[in-house]
Design a protein around this motif. Sequence first.
Motif, PDB file in Angstrom:
ATOM      1  N   UNK A 340       0.808  -1.216   0.000  1.00  0.00           N
ATOM      2  CA  UNK A 340       0.000   0.000   0.000  1.00  0.00           C
ATOM      3  C   UNK A 340       0.845   1.272   0.000  1.00  0.00           C
ATOM      4  N   UNK A 341       2.156   1.127  -0.020  1.00  0.00           N
ATOM      5  CA  UNK A 341       3.028   2.309   0.032  1.00  0.00           C
ATOM      6  C   UNK A 341       4.235   2.096  -0.856  1.00  0.00           C
ATOM      7  N   UNK A 342       4.882   3.189  -1.209  1.00  0.00           N
ATOM      8  CA  UNK A 342       6.084   3.144  -2.033  1.00  0.00           C
ATOM      9  C   UNK A 342       7.287   2.966  -1.115  1.00  0.00           C
ATOM     10  N   UNK A 343       7.885   1.780  -1.144  1.00  0.00           N
ATOM     11  CA  UNK A 343       9.023   1.527  -0.267  1.00  0.00           C
ATOM     12  C   UNK A 343      10.260   1.157  -1.076  1.00  0.00           C
ATOM     13  N   UNK A 344      10.545   1.963  -2.074  1.00  0.00           N
ATOM     14  CA  UNK A 344      11.708   1.723  -2.915  1.00  0.00           C
ATOM     15  C   UNK A 344      13.017   2.072  -2.258  1.00  0.00           C
ATOM     16  N   UNK A 345      12.981   2.935  -1.243  1.00  0.00           N
ATOM     17  CA  UNK A 345      14.223   3.353  -0.591  1.00  0.00           C
ATOM     18  C   UNK A 345      14.068   3.271   0.922  1.00  0.00           C
ATOM     19  N   UNK A 346      14.426   2.124   1.463  1.00  0.00           N
ATOM     20  CA  UNK A 346      14.457   1.919   2.902  1.00  0.00           C
ATOM     21  C   UNK A 346      15.911   1.915   3.358  1.00  0.00           C
ATOM     22  N   UNK A 347      16.236   2.817   4.273  1.00  0.00           N
ATOM     23  CA  UNK A 347      17.615   2.947   4.724  1.00  0.00           C
ATOM     24  C   UNK A 347      17.765   2.430   6.151  1.00  0.00           C
ATOM     25  N   UNK A 348      18.963   1.942   6.451  1.00  0.00           N
ATOM     26  CA  UNK A 348      19.315   1.527   7.796  1.00  0.00           C
ATOM     27  C   UNK A 348      20.831   1.493   7.907  1.00  0.00           C
ATOM     28  N   UNK A 349      21.311   1.375   9.127  1.00  0.00           N
ATOM     29  CA  UNK A 349      22.744   1.219   9.376  1.00  0.00           C
ATOM     30  C   UNK A 349      22.994  -0.154   9.970  1.00  0.00           C
ATOM     31  N   UNK A 350      24.213  -0.645   9.771  1.00  0.00           N
ATOM     32  CA  UNK A 350      24.600  -1.930  10.336  1.00  0.00           C
ATOM     33  C   UNK A 350      25.973  -1.813  10.995  1.00  0.00           C
TER      34      UNK A 350
END
Length: 482
Positions: A340-350
């Motif tokens: 239901x949403x545009x999630x083309x750019x999900x960011x995180x750190x590791x």
Amino acid sequence: MKIAAFCLLFGIWTLQCSASDTVCYGDLGCFTDAPPWGGTDERPIAHVPQSPEEINVKFFLDTRAEKDVQVSNDDMTALGQTDFDYRRDTKFIIHGFLDNGGIKWLEDMSDAFLAVEDLNVIRVSWPGGSFTVQYAQSSADTQVVGAEVGLFINNIVKEFGGDTKSFHCIGHSLGAQTCGYLGAGVPDKVGRITGLDPAGPYFEGTPNEVRLDSSDADFVDVIHTDAEKLKDFGFGINQVSGIVDFWPNDGIQQPGCDQNAISTIVGIEGIADGTRNFVACNHMRAIHFFIESIGTNCPFTGNECTSYGDYRAGKCLTCPSGKCTSMGYGSIKNKNVILQSDQGHNFLQTAPFSPYCEYMTYVQVTLGSNSDGVSGKLYLTLYGSSSNTEQVQLSDEDVSLELRPSTTFSYVAQYSLFPNGFNKVKLLWEQDEFTVTNQQLTVSCITVWVDFEQKLYSFCGDASQKLNEKTRYSYYTCSQCS
């Protein structure tokens, strides 16, 4: 050394011209090198795929009862005599360029799957295609490998029954692009495809039918870890390729991949794996993230954002429907929200080394009006009922803060664990230089936004409490800072 390896892999792109060609391989279908499959800016050298005999695709079945059983996509009678059970979900794992079905990470991933679920795991080997000296030829050969996997799925459903939605293809690099092709041979889409740093050269910028894209399965999740330009030795695709795409550490330079050559090449897994990790450490990191995600309780949450810079600035804290999507194996749990949403750019750190998963928090510290002014650093530790985190600096390494009265300092802080029953923090500060007078700070408020919980915790300060340098001071949760 990296330059030499780069030339070995990609120096084969010399100009050559030939008329378009088409080959047909029985049930696998027909393949062409005509545009957009070849002869384009993205694919300057045109190749038709090699024959199935030359590519030499092999399948190895792992279950909880038996391991490393070679099976065939056209002999369902023999498959029925193994521990394969169509009522279980089935995972296909496909390697990329210059790998084979016996590479250790394939076995590690299979073991991780079987440790948490009763599954059929099928490791796919295609050494006749992946070990060619021409990357462009290997790129073309992925079409046949994908068709072989698609034929296997069709024959399983035809012979035993079941649902194509129970099949999940996981591929790394060219293996990820291979997973995209299997859908063309399956009348009803497979349930899921996971792309682990899908190959960029010969795929980036091409039409959807040439590369992995969001339409290739009911759910397509992608992890990008080496999306740098090819001229800068990036092997992954810098393009949204799934229904949900994750870009850990901006999807380019992974922490821990800047180690020296000797310590990396002579690794604990041997010189061959160490050399691979040195040459393509960023590219391989997507594999390690995914394997860890299978068995960890750490959520690996990503946040939708327009850029990694905005993510690091704390501008993208809120997740759709109050639930952040986990990178890796657990991403499908948030499927309905993702669709239901545009999630083309999900960011995180590791973290730079395993365990890679970290807990993201957004910390704000507001100093009291009667604080002294000094240059220095702030550190925060999180406490729960029976555990606590490590102490984390609330600014980038070697970055000092101008600690001034009534000023709020904000920072996206990463912790290797999150304490149960979180109810307390400890703050410490230190100044940069010696001063004749004893400098002291006061704190009016500390807030900690816990990303995976989507919850804000407040810790009230005390303007009368003077904080001496290099001493930890405790603050407890309160309903709201005044």
